[in-house]
Each structure stands twice: as C-alpha cells, then as structure tokens.
Design an enzyme around this catalytic site. Sequence first.
Site, PDB file in Angstrom:
ATOM      1  N   LYS A   4       0.841  -1.207   0.000  1.00 39.95           N
ATOM      2  CA  LYS A   4       0.000   0.000   0.000  1.00 39.95           C
ATOM      3  C   LYS A   4       0.875   1.255   0.000  1.00 39.95           C
ATOM      4  O   LYS A   4       0.630   2.188  -0.765  1.00 39.95           O
ATOM      5  CB  LYS A   4      -0.939   0.000   1.212  1.00 39.95           C
ATOM      6  CG  LYS A   4      -1.785   1.271   1.307  1.00 39.95           C
ATOM      7  CD  LYS A   4      -3.030   1.058   2.118  1.00 39.95           C
ATOM      8  CE  LYS A   4      -2.794   1.023   3.600  1.00 39.95           C
ATOM      9  NZ  LYS A   4      -2.599   2.354   4.212  1.00 39.95           N
ATOM     10  N   ASP A  35      -6.932   1.987   1.270  1.00 36.38           N
ATOM     11  CA  ASP A  35      -6.859   2.335   2.695  1.00 36.38           C
ATOM     12  C   ASP A  35      -8.279   2.228   3.256  1.00 36.38           C
ATOM     13  O   ASP A  35      -9.202   1.777   2.567  1.00 36.38           O
ATOM     14  CB  ASP A  35      -6.255   3.737   2.890  1.00 36.38           C
ATOM     15  CG  ASP A  35      -7.166   4.845   2.380  1.00 36.38           C
ATOM     16  OD1 ASP A  35      -8.268   4.538   1.834  1.00 36.38           O
ATOM     17  OD2 ASP A  35      -6.800   6.021   2.518  1.00 36.38           O
TER      18      ASP A  35
END
Length: 214
Positions: A123, A141
């Site tokens: 991420k 997220d």
Amino acid sequence: MVRASKEEIEAIKKFFLENYKNAKTELKYKSLYELLVAVILSAQCTDKRVNIITPAFFEKYPDISSLAKADVEEVKELIKSCSFFNNKAKNLVNMAKTVMEKYKGEIPLDEKELVKLPGVGRKTAHVVMIEFAGANLMAVDTHVFRVAHRLGLSDAKTPEKTEEDLREAFKDHLDIIHQGMVLFGRYICTAKNPKCEECGLREYCKSKENFKAG
Ligand code: SF4
C-alpha cells in the site's frame, strides 16, 4: 450484497475523473524522500497528525543520508505522537540505510523496488507511486475500502482483494480514482454519518438506506 453494474461502474468512474482530476494527497511534502517518510508515518495515523510531526522531523533529518545516520531513540522522540512509533522509527532508519547502501542514496521510483525497503508494504509503495509518478495503480486504505463496498464495487473481505476488484472494474486512471476515493471517503462518505444528502453518487449507492438518506 448488490454489485455495481457495468454502466454504474462507468458512471462512478466518470464522477471521480471529473470531480477529482487534480486531487493530491493531503500529506505535506517537498520531495520523494519527504513523501516516502510521510506515507510510512501515515499508516494507522491521520494525515493531519503526520503533518504536525513532519516539519520538525525534516528540519532534523532533511535528506535520506541524515536519516540513515539517525539515532533510533531520537527518531522515536520526534514521532512519538504517531501510532506504532517504535516500529516506525526503526523502519525509517533502516529504510534510509538500505537506500544509502543498495540504491546509492536514490529512492527507487518503482513499486517492485520500493516494497523491498524496510517498512514499505504494497500500500505504501502504491501510494507513493500514485502521488509522485501518477502510476496506474490502486491502493486500498480505510476510506477506499469503505467507499468501494458502499458503492458495490467490491464485496471482498481484504484490502488486497478489494484492490484487485477495483483494478478490474476501472482498469485505467487508477491514480485519479484512488485520490478521489480517499477524499470522497474522508469528507463525504465518512464512516459515521456520511453526507448522503450532498453525495453525487447517491443514485449508484448500495448502502444509503442504512443511513436514512434514501
Ligand atoms: S449515498 Fe451516502 S453512503 Fe452512499 S456513497 Fe454517498 S455518501 Fe456514501
């Protein structure tokens, strides 16, 4: 859960491309180094909190070589208001040391290389590549996860699978869609009391009845 139709996916994509085409991260940074540090700090921590921490941090450690020589305890002291600061401090210094030793002091602008750095997961690498290079990547997220599910774009249980669903649904311009979904989730489609009355995606939403806004 009802999934979005092909037509709905196209309409949702159009909405994000039109309304968020210039959207950027709210993290404050002036270089790839500053962006990478800020994104590492932002895991499980708000951008607002990170922006409070980073000015003093970058004054003390203005570049990758100064961070590589830093005392971990002093880094901890600077970032202690951030969640998981113990691990983040160790990772930040090790990340900088690795960049100095293996990449001649140049942070690699490549997601496959970035994930090899301590403290940099998929991420984090994707967020950096999206923001700094406009890469056609998705990063999931908490905001992107929530928005994707409420709009019926994914019913996956994990961020990884949700990322795959979003990539398959939208295919291109993923950077703009990612930035848009983060801001849309942060300010409109919030976790509690989403602002359904002013939401431009209401007609495609699969969840609004849960918020008595339908
Ligand atoms: S209608 Fe409400 S729940 Fe649905 S996407 Fe919009 S803000 Fe989110």
